[in-house]
Design an enzyme around this catalytic site. Sequence first.
Site, mmCIF file in Angstrom:
data_model
loop_
_atom_site.group_PDB
_atom_site.id
_atom_site.type_symbol
_atom_site.label_atom_id
_atom_site.label_comp_id
_atom_site.label_asym_id
_atom_site.label_seq_id
_atom_site.Cartn_x
_atom_site.Cartn_y
_atom_site.Cartn_z
ATOM 1 N N HIS A 224 0.837 -1.200 0.000
ATOM 2 C CA HIS A 224 0.000 0.000 0.000
ATOM 3 C C HIS A 224 0.874 1.252 0.000
ATOM 4 C CE1 HIS A 224 -3.301 2.611 1.854
ATOM 5 N NE2 HIS A 224 -3.865 2.091 0.795
ATOM 6 N N LYS A 226 3.336 4.316 -1.157
ATOM 7 C CA LYS A 226 3.508 5.245 -2.271
ATOM 8 C C LYS A 226 4.870 5.908 -2.064
ATOM 9 C CE LYS A 226 -1.112 4.924 -1.578
ATOM 10 N NZ LYS A 226 -1.752 4.364 -0.372
ATOM 11 N N ASP A 231 17.144 10.501 -7.633
ATOM 12 C CA ASP A 231 18.578 10.770 -7.462
ATOM 13 C C ASP A 231 19.029 10.659 -6.011
ATOM 14 O OD1 ASP A 231 18.667 11.213 -10.162
ATOM 15 O OD2 ASP A 231 18.660 13.402 -10.012
ATOM 16 N N HIS A 397 -9.186 11.204 2.175
ATOM 17 C CA HIS A 397 -8.245 10.099 2.025
ATOM 18 C C HIS A 397 -6.923 10.373 2.745
ATOM 19 C CE1 HIS A 397 -5.904 7.032 -0.420
ATOM 20 N NE2 HIS A 397 -6.990 6.360 -0.083
ATOM 21 N N LYS A 399 -4.097 10.675 5.711
ATOM 22 C CA LYS A 399 -3.754 9.870 6.880
ATOM 23 C C LYS A 399 -2.713 10.642 7.686
ATOM 24 C CE LYS A 399 -3.897 6.718 3.134
ATOM 25 N NZ LYS A 399 -5.307 6.628 2.958
ATOM 26 N N ASP A 404 0.171 17.100 20.433
ATOM 27 C CA ASP A 404 0.763 18.268 21.072
ATOM 28 C C ASP A 404 1.204 19.286 20.015
ATOM 29 O OD1 ASP A 404 0.191 17.127 23.504
ATOM 30 O OD2 ASP A 404 2.165 16.221 23.736
#
Length: 478
Positions: A224, A226, A231, A397, A399, A404
């Site tokens: 899952h 990404k 470089d 979507h 996450k 704090d």
Amino acid sequence: MLDILRSAWSAFASIPNLGLYLVLGWLTYVVWLGLWIVLQKREPVATLSWLISLAALPYIGFLIYFFFGPQRIRRQRLRRVRARATLPPPPEGLVPTPDAIELARLAQSTTGLPPITATRVDLLIDGSAKYVALLEAIANARDHIHLEYYIYLPDRTGTALRDALVERARAGVQVRLLLDAVGSGRTKRKFLQPLVEAGAEVSWFHPMKLQWFWKRPWLNLRTHRKIVVIDGEIGFTGGINITDEEDERLREDAYRDLHLRLEGDIVRELQLVFIEDWAYATGEPPLRVHHPAPRRGTISAQVLVSGPDSSWEAIHRVHVAAIHSAQRRVWLVTPYFVPGEAARMALTSAALGGLDVRLLVPKVCDSRLVTLAARSYFDELLEAGVKVHEYGPRMLHSKALLCDDDLAIVGSANFDHRSFRLNFEVSVLFRDKALAAELESLIQGECNLAPRVREDRAQPLWSTRLPEGLARLVSPLL
């Protein structure tokens, strides 16, 4: 064809004592597989759910477990730089608290990746910002481009990225693309052929190929992640895949999402995660790539990885530990909210302790079952004092976790069983007040547009309470 099937069924049905054999076969696999599940020593609720499914669904339960049941992956990990006894010095001006040191040690012990620094971190809000920054960075690549995606679709966004990679590959830049075989299943090899012809390498994570019957397929264990590394100097990670569904310039109902653009030594750790995944997926020796000279930055950062190849559930543990260590607030943003007991206890304990605890979820996510399961937890959260906001009409979507004034976690992992236990995930933990303030502003703005869930909301039995209760029963399996 129908005649052949009818003949086969007639021959099968004519077997003497067929019913007895079917019952004995059912009892045999229930006992054998039940012992196997029990010996795995997983959470009692999940174990009981699988046992009940096997017993209540003769033979069908076996097929469900065969394809979707929990599995462990053993794979060779590269030798990571481990220093569990001591931590590297923090960035200048940052004095870590005992809780911060403990959290960093926990993350390092479970992932093998030590805390490090970044020289620059950009929050990329929505697909348009991510795609513009990504294409710009790719256009300036000189040595290599490494990409790993769960979803890569052959639409306008996917075509634009493919063509940009083709141009760089023809210019002599080494391009490697790793795609999940399920998430990117609609992307055919013909679409990627121009990239291969330009000299790029393309590989698939857990391809759905035929295997021996006794070897279970990896249908339920996906990458899952990404990840893009260019470089060895620029990295991208977060929640945004390669699809028009995430670009608000192309669709009014595009996902609301969050991504990261990174520079500095933190990119080395992101590179290592890709190299491990590439070696595992291809079966080739670990890549030897150019690494730029170390550049110590002022932003404390640490890559978090988890997956079914480790029993430590690193991202899950770090989230729970971060919530427990919070002193003032806990703001959680997730599209899929199906918490286990430890995560649920951490959130409610923080709220009962007087902290400002907020949960931001989509009003309707792309899975009706997950929406119902998530709402089944709302009563307990609201009673403890958690402020629950439902974002809409666009699908949320993002996450992220904000604790704090200085701790932020952003990545690919949802707050659910699948991300914590089944998927290969990657997130980044930051200790930086400026970045935390930027994330605070973003979440506050989204909460302002997301109505709070009321304790006295209407909950009809047949349309709300019962469906939510039933969805919660299967939540350990989601």
